[in-house]
Design a protein around this motif. Structure first.
Motif, short mmCIF file in Angstrom:
data_model
loop_
_atom_site.label_atom_id
_atom_site.label_comp_id
_atom_site.label_asym_id
_atom_site.label_seq_id
_atom_site.Cartn_x
_atom_site.Cartn_y
_atom_site.Cartn_z
N GLN A 23 -36.55 -20.86 -42.46
CA GLN A 23 -37.86 -22.50 -42.72
C GLN A 23 -36.56 -23.12 -43.96
O GLN A 23 -35.99 -23.49 -44.84
N LEU A 24 -37.25 -22.08 -45.12
CA LEU A 24 -36.68 -22.02 -46.72
C LEU A 24 -35.60 -22.19 -47.07
O LEU A 24 -34.87 -23.27 -47.54
N LEU A 25 -34.59 -21.90 -45.76
CA LEU A 25 -32.93 -21.71 -46.46
C LEU A 25 -32.58 -22.99 -46.03
O LEU A 25 -31.09 -23.28 -46.51
N ASN A 26 -33.59 -24.15 -45.27
CA ASN A 26 -32.21 -25.33 -45.28
C ASN A 26 -32.41 -25.77 -46.59
O ASN A 26 -31.52 -26.68 -47.31
N ALA A 27 -33.23 -25.57 -47.93
CA ALA A 27 -33.06 -26.44 -48.87
C ALA A 27 -31.68 -25.56 -49.17
O ALA A 27 -31.25 -26.85 -50.24
N LEU A 28 -30.85 -24.64 -49.09
CA LEU A 28 -29.62 -24.18 -50.33
C LEU A 28 -28.66 -25.19 -48.75
O LEU A 28 -27.97 -25.22 -49.28
N HIS A 29 -28.96 -25.80 -47.67
CA HIS A 29 -27.43 -25.75 -46.81
C HIS A 29 -27.82 -27.36 -47.13
O HIS A 29 -27.30 -28.55 -46.36
N ALA A 30 -28.98 -28.25 -47.59
CA ALA A 30 -29.01 -29.22 -47.39
C ALA A 30 -28.28 -30.73 -48.00
O ALA A 30 -27.69 -30.02 -48.93
N ASP A 31 -27.92 -31.41 -47.50
CA ASP A 31 -27.24 -32.82 -48.07
C ASP A 31 -27.58 -33.51 -49.31
O ASP A 31 -26.95 -34.32 -49.64
N LEU A 85 -41.33 -13.73 -52.06
CA LEU A 85 -40.29 -13.75 -52.30
C LEU A 85 -39.24 -13.65 -51.16
O LEU A 85 -39.19 -12.69 -50.24
N ILE A 86 -38.32 -14.86 -50.90
CA ILE A 86 -37.29 -14.83 -49.46
C ILE A 86 -36.38 -13.60 -50.05
O ILE A 86 -35.75 -14.42 -50.85
N ASN A 87 -35.76 -13.05 -48.97
CA ASN A 87 -34.77 -12.15 -49.79
C ASN A 87 -34.02 -12.67 -50.41
O ASN A 87 -33.02 -12.68 -48.45
N PRO A 88 -32.24 -12.60 -51.32
CA PRO A 88 -31.73 -13.57 -50.39
C PRO A 88 -30.69 -12.83 -49.92
O PRO A 88 -29.42 -13.21 -49.88
N ASP A 89 -30.15 -10.88 -50.25
CA ASP A 89 -29.63 -10.64 -49.47
C ASP A 89 -29.42 -10.86 -47.93
O ASP A 89 -28.63 -10.60 -47.21
N THR A 90 -30.80 -11.04 -47.25
CA THR A 90 -30.91 -11.29 -46.36
C THR A 90 -30.56 -13.73 -45.83
O THR A 90 -30.18 -13.91 -44.82
N TYR A 91 -30.21 -14.21 -46.96
CA TYR A 91 -29.11 -15.50 -47.09
C TYR A 91 -28.11 -15.87 -45.85
O TYR A 91 -28.18 -16.40 -45.08
N ASP A 92 -27.81 -14.43 -45.49
CA ASP A 92 -26.59 -15.15 -45.16
C ASP A 92 -26.49 -14.34 -43.61
O ASP A 92 -26.59 -15.83 -42.76
N ARG A 93 -27.95 -13.56 -43.44
CA ARG A 93 -27.66 -13.70 -42.06
C ARG A 93 -29.10 -14.06 -41.62
O ARG A 93 -28.90 -14.68 -40.34
N GLN A 94 -30.10 -14.74 -41.87
CA GLN A 94 -30.73 -15.31 -41.28
C GLN A 94 -30.44 -17.15 -41.28
O GLN A 94 -30.59 -17.57 -40.11
N TRP A 95 -29.25 -17.77 -42.41
CA TRP A 95 -28.38 -18.63 -42.26
C TRP A 95 -28.03 -18.25 -41.19
O TRP A 95 -27.29 -19.42 -40.01
N THR A 139 -27.74 -16.68 -38.10
CA THR A 139 -29.23 -16.90 -36.95
C THR A 139 -29.87 -18.22 -36.31
O THR A 139 -29.86 -18.35 -35.38
N PHE A 140 -30.44 -18.63 -37.93
CA PHE A 140 -30.33 -19.76 -37.53
C PHE A 140 -29.48 -20.81 -36.46
O PHE A 140 -29.80 -22.05 -36.16
N THR A 141 -28.18 -21.24 -37.08
CA THR A 141 -27.08 -21.84 -36.47
C THR A 141 -27.36 -21.79 -34.91
O THR A 141 -26.62 -22.32 -34.61
N HIS A 142 -27.00 -20.19 -34.85
CA HIS A 142 -26.73 -20.02 -33.47
C HIS A 142 -28.35 -20.46 -32.96
O HIS A 142 -27.97 -21.08 -31.12
N LEU A 143 -29.01 -19.97 -32.95
CA LEU A 143 -30.66 -21.27 -32.70
C LEU A 143 -30.49 -22.36 -32.01
O LEU A 143 -30.67 -23.20 -31.04
N ARG A 144 -29.44 -23.09 -33.36
CA ARG A 144 -29.51 -24.77 -33.50
C ARG A 144 -28.78 -24.40 -32.72
O ARG A 144 -28.62 -25.73 -31.38
N GLY A 145 -27.40 -24.13 -31.90
CA GLY A 145 -26.42 -24.16 -31.66
C GLY A 145 -27.35 -24.05 -29.51
O GLY A 145 -26.89 -25.14 -28.83
N LEU A 146 -27.77 -23.23 -29.67
CA LEU A 146 -28.86 -22.70 -27.62
C LEU A 146 -29.65 -23.95 -28.33
O LEU A 146 -29.45 -24.81 -26.47
N TRP A 147 -30.09 -25.15 -28.93
CA TRP A 147 -31.51 -25.79 -28.70
C TRP A 147 -30.29 -26.97 -29.19
O TRP A 147 -30.52 -27.74 -26.94
#
Length: 304
Positions: free
Chosen positions: A199-207, A243-253, A255-263
């Motif tokens: 959820q929070l990673l959306n802040a890094l990818h918002a336009d 804190l959200i671990n920055p080392d997991t940012y890419d993996r979590q995003w 995963t989210f994009t994959h789930l977004r595609g399923l939706w």
């Protein structure tokens, strides 16, 4: 082009795949606990945690229903327990979020101190003043200075909208935070789900973010590079920030994009190939269309 806020698209949650319709462990636990309280006739639990069961039975009695019908009413109420608990938790979460939002808006000069007091009064009226106490303590100890509150953001690439609870500065660093009311039946703070990171990673990818909801005004998102993403668990006993671990940012995003595609795949499915009109059998022609047909010999018509 940013979206119409009346249809903001899917929220940045992980539950985007079709619902399997299964009872989760959480739901089963509530059903089992409610069943046990009813069987034992645990008066304290039935009064404080499951009053809806007693109300359902009393309603059946008031209608003159027999013991079997009363038992069915109790079973139906027990089955509804997870939904009632979830609804109550969601409403409590809204009240806590509104109090936190009011503090932020007060800091930004958007509302008066009286608006904060009003939200505190709402929590007090529901016996939830302890949430306000720990939130104010957290605000002061961290010396939080709100930058933005309840911001709706939009990602063009994924066509997804999301809401960020708060953007704030503390000790010279910029944070994007998300409040979660997470407490157990004893009022202690429960562990956060790792999905809050997505959820929070959306802040890094918002336009873009909306700056005027009424007029539909969107502007470029200026906080895509915060120093930290912070998940904030709130219970009546404590606020536990993580804190959200920055080392997991890419993996979590990913995963989210994959789930977004399923939706999207599920949503884009041709519903016409799944659901088709069912025509009644020839027996239906015995009665004219638009006429309600009862059972033979007045069965089911009641005493009227």
């Amino acid at each position: 082009m940013a979206p119409d806020l009346r249809d903001p698209g899917p929220a940045p949650e992980t539950g985007v795949s079709p619902d399997c319709g299964r009872l989760t462990r959480w739901q089963m636990t509530h059903v089992q606990d409610a069943t046990a309280a009813w069987i034992r006739q645990d008066s304290e639990a039935l009064l404080t945690r499951y009053p809806h069961i007693g109300r359902a039975v009393e309603a059946a009695k008031a209608k003159g229903r027999n013991r079997e019908a009363q038992a069915r009413a109790a079973r139906a109420a027990i089955s509804a327990t997870p939904d009632l608990v979830a609804r109550a938790a969601a409403e409590r979460g809204d009240r806590v979020h509104e109090f936190a939002e009011a503090i932020g808006k007060w800091q930004l000069g958007a509302v008066s101190a009286g608006a904060v007091d009003d939200k505190r009064d709402v929590l007090d009226a529901h016996g939830e003043g302890a949430f306000a106490d720990v939130l104010m303590d957290f605000w002061q100890r961290w010396d939080i200075q709100a930058v933005a509150n309840e911001v709706t953001v939009w990602n063009h690439g994924l066509q997804v909208a999301g809401t960020l609870d708060i953007v704030f500065r503390a000790a010279g660093r910029l944070y994007v935070g998300d409040f979660k009311t997470k407490d157990d039946r004893h009022g202690l703070t429960k562990p956060l789900s790792p999905s809050v990171g997505m959820q929070l990673l959306n802040a890094l990818h918002a336009d873009e973010h909306v700056t005027d909801t009424e007029r539909g005004v969107w502007e470029s998102w200026p906080y895509a590079r915060p120093d930290h993403l912070l998940a904030i668990a709130v219970s009546p006993s404590a606020v536990v920030p993580q804190l959200i671990n920055p080392d997991t940012y890419d993996r979590q995003w990913a995963t989210f994009t994959h789930l977004r595609g399923l939706w999207q795949s599920y949503r884009d499915g041709d519903s016409g190939s799944v659901l088709r009109p069912a025509q009644p059998p020839p027996s239906a022609a015995r009665w004219p269309d638009g006429e309600l047909v009862g059972l033979p010999d007045g069965v089911g018509a009641g005493s009227r």
